[in-house]
Design an enzyme around this catalytic site. Sequence first.
Site, PDB file in Angstrom:
ATOM      1  N   GLU A 102       0.828  -1.184   0.000  1.00 48.80           N
ATOM      2  CA  GLU A 102       0.000   0.000   0.000  1.00 48.80           C
ATOM      3  C   GLU A 102       0.872   1.247   0.000  1.00 48.80           C
ATOM      4  OE1 GLU A 102      -3.869  -1.705   2.313  1.00 48.80           O
ATOM      5  OE2 GLU A 102      -2.188  -1.026   3.482  1.00 48.80           O
ATOM      6  N   CYS A 115       4.016   8.383   1.109  1.00 46.31           N
ATOM      7  CA  CYS A 115       4.528   7.399   2.065  1.00 46.31           C
ATOM      8  C   CYS A 115       4.722   6.082   1.310  1.00 46.31           C
ATOM      9  CB  CYS A 115       3.502   7.271   3.178  1.00 46.31           C
ATOM     10  SG  CYS A 115       3.922   6.053   4.405  1.00 46.31           S
ATOM     11  N   CYS A 122       6.986  -7.078   7.202  1.00 42.05           N
ATOM     12  CA  CYS A 122       8.171  -6.677   7.965  1.00 42.05           C
ATOM     13  C   CYS A 122       8.482  -7.768   8.969  1.00 42.05           C
ATOM     14  CB  CYS A 122       7.921  -5.360   8.696  1.00 42.05           C
ATOM     15  SG  CYS A 122       9.377  -4.798   9.622  1.00 42.05           S
ATOM     16  N   CYS A 126       7.068  -5.343  15.575  1.00 43.20           N
ATOM     17  CA  CYS A 126       6.739  -4.414  16.652  1.00 43.20           C
ATOM     18  C   CYS A 126       5.308  -4.695  17.097  1.00 43.20           C
ATOM     19  CB  CYS A 126       6.908  -2.973  16.188  1.00 43.20           C
ATOM     20  SG  CYS A 126       8.605  -2.632  15.689  1.00 43.20           S
ATOM     21  N   CYS A 129       2.124  -2.807  15.498  1.00 38.25           N
ATOM     22  CA  CYS A 129       2.184  -2.480  14.064  1.00 38.25           C
ATOM     23  C   CYS A 129       1.496  -3.549  13.212  1.00 38.25           C
ATOM     24  CB  CYS A 129       3.642  -2.323  13.649  1.00 38.25           C
ATOM     25  SG  CYS A 129       3.854  -2.131  11.869  1.00 38.25           S
ATOM     26  N   CYS A 352      -0.778   5.607   9.524  1.00 39.82           N
ATOM     27  CA  CYS A 352       0.446   4.865   9.844  1.00 39.82           C
ATOM     28  C   CYS A 352       0.139   3.580  10.579  1.00 39.82           C
ATOM     29  CB  CYS A 352       1.316   5.674  10.795  1.00 39.82           C
ATOM     30  SG  CYS A 352       1.993   7.070  10.031  1.00 39.82           S
TER      31      CYS A 352
HETATM   32  N1  SAH Z   1       9.899   0.199   9.781  1.00 38.46           N
HETATM   33  C1  SAH Z   1      10.069   1.593   9.842  1.00 38.46           C
HETATM   34  C2  SAH Z   1       9.196   2.368   8.886  1.00 38.46           C
HETATM   35  C3  SAH Z   1       7.783   1.917   8.740  1.00 38.46           C
HETATM   36  S1  SAH Z   1       6.742   2.126  10.127  1.00 38.46           S
HETATM   37  C4  SAH Z   1       9.894   2.099  11.254  1.00 38.46           C
HETATM   38  O1  SAH Z   1       9.453   1.334  12.116  1.00 38.46           O
HETATM   39  O2  SAH Z   1      10.228   3.254  11.494  1.00 38.46           O
HETATM   40  C5  SAH Z   1       6.408   3.875  10.050  1.00 38.46           C
HETATM   41  C6  SAH Z   1       5.933   4.483  11.382  1.00 38.46           C
HETATM   42  O3  SAH Z   1       4.602   4.057  11.706  1.00 38.46           O
HETATM   43  C7  SAH Z   1       6.822   4.079  12.555  1.00 38.46           C
HETATM   44  O4  SAH Z   1       7.158   5.170  13.367  1.00 38.46           O
HETATM   45  C8  SAH Z   1       5.933   3.106  13.253  1.00 38.46           C
HETATM   46  O5  SAH Z   1       6.325   2.952  14.547  1.00 38.46           O
HETATM   47  C9  SAH Z   1       4.566   3.722  13.075  1.00 38.46           C
HETATM   48  N2  SAH Z   1       3.484   2.817  13.381  1.00 38.46           N
HETATM   49  C10 SAH Z   1       3.459   1.489  13.227  1.00 38.46           C
HETATM   50  N3  SAH Z   1       2.271   0.980  13.657  1.00 38.46           N
HETATM   51  C11 SAH Z   1       1.536   2.011  14.080  1.00 38.46           C
HETATM   52  C12 SAH Z   1       0.215   2.122  14.619  1.00 38.46           C
HETATM   53  N4  SAH Z   1      -0.563   1.070  14.760  1.00 38.46           N
HETATM   54  N5  SAH Z   1      -0.227   3.358  14.942  1.00 38.46           N
HETATM   55  C13 SAH Z   1       0.560   4.439  14.734  1.00 38.46           C
HETATM   56  N6  SAH Z   1       1.795   4.393  14.229  1.00 38.46           N
HETATM   57  C14 SAH Z   1       2.294   3.192  13.912  1.00 38.46           C
HETATM   58 FE1  SF4 Z   2       8.440  -3.177  10.928  1.00 39.49          FE
HETATM   59 FE2  SF4 Z   2       6.188  -2.063  11.753  1.00 39.49          FE
HETATM   60 FE3  SF4 Z   2       8.236  -2.287  13.416  1.00 39.49          FE
HETATM   61 FE4  SF4 Z   2       8.373  -0.531  11.363  1.00 39.49          FE
HETATM   62  S1  SF4 Z   2       6.950  -0.451  13.113  1.00 39.49           S
HETATM   63  S2  SF4 Z   2       9.963  -1.993  12.054  1.00 39.49           S
HETATM   64  S3  SF4 Z   2       7.210  -1.674   9.826  1.00 39.49           S
HETATM   65  S4  SF4 Z   2       7.090  -3.992  12.518  1.00 39.49           S
END
Ligand code: SAH
Ligand code: SF4
Length: 374
Positions: A102, A115, A122, A126, A129, A352
């Site tokens: 996406e 974006c 990934c 996390c 996420c 995000c």
């Molecule tokens: N992997 C990279 C880039 C992609 S994630 C990273 O982690 O930075 C991009 C941003 O979205 C990151 O700051 C991540 O922590 C945030 N993000 C992920 N899941 C989210 C959620 N459920 N709500 C808000 N932000 C989120």
């Molecule tokens: Fe991967 Fe999501 Fe963690 Fe970014 S926030 S490193 S996309 S698992």
Amino acid sequence: MKNGAVENQSSSLINLYSLTFADLKEFCLSIGEKPYRATQIMKWLYHKGARSIDEMTDISKKTREKLKGITTLSLPEVIMDHLSEDGTRKWLIRLDSGNSIEMVYIPEDERGTLCVSSQVGCALDCSFCATGKQGFNRNLAVEEIIGQLMIAKLLLNDFEEIDNFTPRKVTNIVFMGMGEPLLNYRNVVAAMQIMLDDYGFGLSKRRVTLSTSGVVPALYRLKEDIDVALAISLHAPYNSLRDELVPINQKYPIEELLAACRNYIEGSNKKITWEYVLLRDINDRDEDAHALARLIRNIPGKVNLIPFNPFDGVDYETTKREQIDRFRTILMSYGLVVMTRKTRGDDVAAACGQLAGKVKDRTKRTGQMGEREA
Ligand code: SAH
Ligand code: SF4
């Protein structure tokens, strides 16, 4: 060819979107053309948005025929196009039979931010996420990263000729879609070179932001390879909590991450953007704000507070507005610059961490965490 001159397996044609300027010069030499052809081709591709070799009219017919026989300009396919009420646009892009990603476009008064994704899924998992919950399938090729930008600019009519006062529609790029860009290092760096190159998209280095959860060795390497804006997904001021929320912290703890950040901006006037997703009663208490401020106040930067975007199957809750404001006020009392990110496009799940795409094989998580890729 060095930087991901990925050959299309089915046809063995070179996809021109896979080549940096240096690659393209090398390619031109390899087919008996002068290096200045590379300049012409880059301008056609990225300044004018040409979609076929035949449009490149300042190149002789003979050379065009030669190029047509060995290259392609193929782009991934758009399979869904959603416009949100607030103007945010989300596209679902099909890469191959099992994988889609996406991409989100966020228009604002003075800028338009795209974006982009760097991986399908990934591996870093996390806890908050949606992308992480899908698992990892594969890295994107250079032409799939550049392809996202091409698709957006074509659909937004952003190759049109404009005067010097009219801003482009895509002014900023953030690697905040699916995936951890530093685990697809080579292709992401090559794509960013094309984004910054004057013959490429010509974006300023302050307008291309790489967001990472903290792959420390790759951050040191990045300093040697390219100068872009850096966003760090911090999300917790203590290792115990960050180990849980951002598991790569178990490998590269906060102190090591901060040292790598200091190193990245040393000798420049760059600032780090600290991303902090607020999770109710987990990392959003007053004492967390104080601890966060003490941790980062001596590193040039600004804080981006991100209200958690909920998705199915996860228990976290979004912090209430009042506490978001309190958290922000505490950080500001230490002299920090703090923004609270507006939640954009949530009616089409384009915010995000809601980016989920479609991942064919969710089992390939092992081996990715912290792996130093090629
Ligand atoms: N992997 C990279 C880039 C992609 S994630 C990273 O982690 O930075 C991009 C941003 O979205 C990151 O700051 C991540 O922590 C945030 N993000 C992920 N899941 C989210 C959620 N459920 N709500 C808000 N932000 C989120
Ligand atoms: Fe991967 Fe999501 Fe963690 Fe970014 S926030 S490193 S996309 S698992």
